[in-house]
Design a protein around this motif. Structure first.
Motif, PDB file in Angstrom:
ATOM      1  N   GLY A  35      31.095  60.547 -20.380  1.00 47.77           N
ATOM      2  CA  GLY A  35      29.732  60.114 -20.664  1.00 47.77           C
ATOM      3  C   GLY A  35      29.634  59.066 -21.758  1.00 47.77           C
ATOM      4  N   GLY A  36      30.713  58.311 -21.945  1.00 39.65           N
ATOM      5  CA  GLY A  36      30.695  57.253 -22.942  1.00 39.65           C
ATOM      6  C   GLY A  36      31.109  57.680 -24.333  1.00 39.65           C
ATOM      7  N   SER A  93      35.467  53.672 -25.340  1.00 37.21           N
ATOM      8  CA  SER A  93      34.287  54.349 -24.797  1.00 37.21           C
ATOM      9  C   SER A  93      33.850  53.598 -23.556  1.00 37.21           C
ATOM     10  N   ASP A  94      33.605  54.342 -22.489  1.00 39.38           N
ATOM     11  CA  ASP A  94      32.946  53.747 -21.335  1.00 39.38           C
ATOM     12  C   ASP A  94      32.170  54.846 -20.621  1.00 39.38           C
ATOM     13  N   GLU A  95      31.065  54.470 -20.046  1.00 38.97           N
ATOM     14  CA  GLU A  95      30.123  55.436 -19.465  1.00 38.97           C
ATOM     15  C   GLU A  95      30.721  56.269 -18.342  1.00 38.97           C
ATOM     16  N   ASP A  96      31.774  55.787 -17.694  1.00 38.24           N
ATOM     17  CA  ASP A  96      32.358  56.505 -16.566  1.00 38.24           C
ATOM     18  C   ASP A  96      33.272  57.658 -16.977  1.00 38.24           C
ATOM     19  N   VAL A  97      33.624  57.718 -18.246  1.00 35.68           N
ATOM     20  CA  VAL A  97      34.538  58.767 -18.716  1.00 35.68           C
ATOM     21  C   VAL A  97      33.915  59.453 -19.922  1.00 35.68           C
ATOM     22  N   ARG A 154      41.361  61.629 -21.145  1.00 34.20           N
ATOM     23  CA  ARG A 154      40.008  62.172 -21.212  1.00 34.20           C
ATOM     24  C   ARG A 154      39.879  63.049 -22.463  1.00 34.20           C
TER      25      ARG A 154
END
Length: 95
Positions: A12-13, A6-10, A21
């Motif tokens: 939305g986390g 999870s990461d905020e750039d892809v 994606r």
């Protein structure tokens, strides 16, 4: 097997298969609708059946997180529906 990341750039986390994606919720929803893990994997390039099982295991291991993500998504849908004009004529007048 791919990690669940999870990461905020892809997305939305939201949790997803690393290097993609493809969100775990998307895989889970297909599974809930009766699509087999083998079929799910075959719909994506470079996604294995083990990747699909890993995503499903993440969902089943994190029910509170998944419920919260589903609740948040439903709130967004509800907000969009509230703002969406019902009558196409209303829409033309707004633009």
């Amino acid at each position: 097997m791919r990690e669940i990341v999870s990461d905020e750039d892809v997305l939305g986390g939201k949790p997803r298969l690393s290097g993609t994606r493809i969100g775990v919720l998307h895989i889970y929803r297909q599974y809930q609708s009766g699509v087999s893990p083998e079929e799910i994997a075959s719909n994506y390039e470079d996604v294995s059946v083990a990747d699909v099982h890993g995503a499903l295991a993440f969902v089943f291991d994190n029910p509170d997180l998944i419920r919260e993500l589903e609740r948040t998504e439903q709130q967004v849908v509800d907000e969009i529906r509230e703002r969406r004009p019902v009558d196409p004529e209303e829409f033309r007048q707004e633009t």
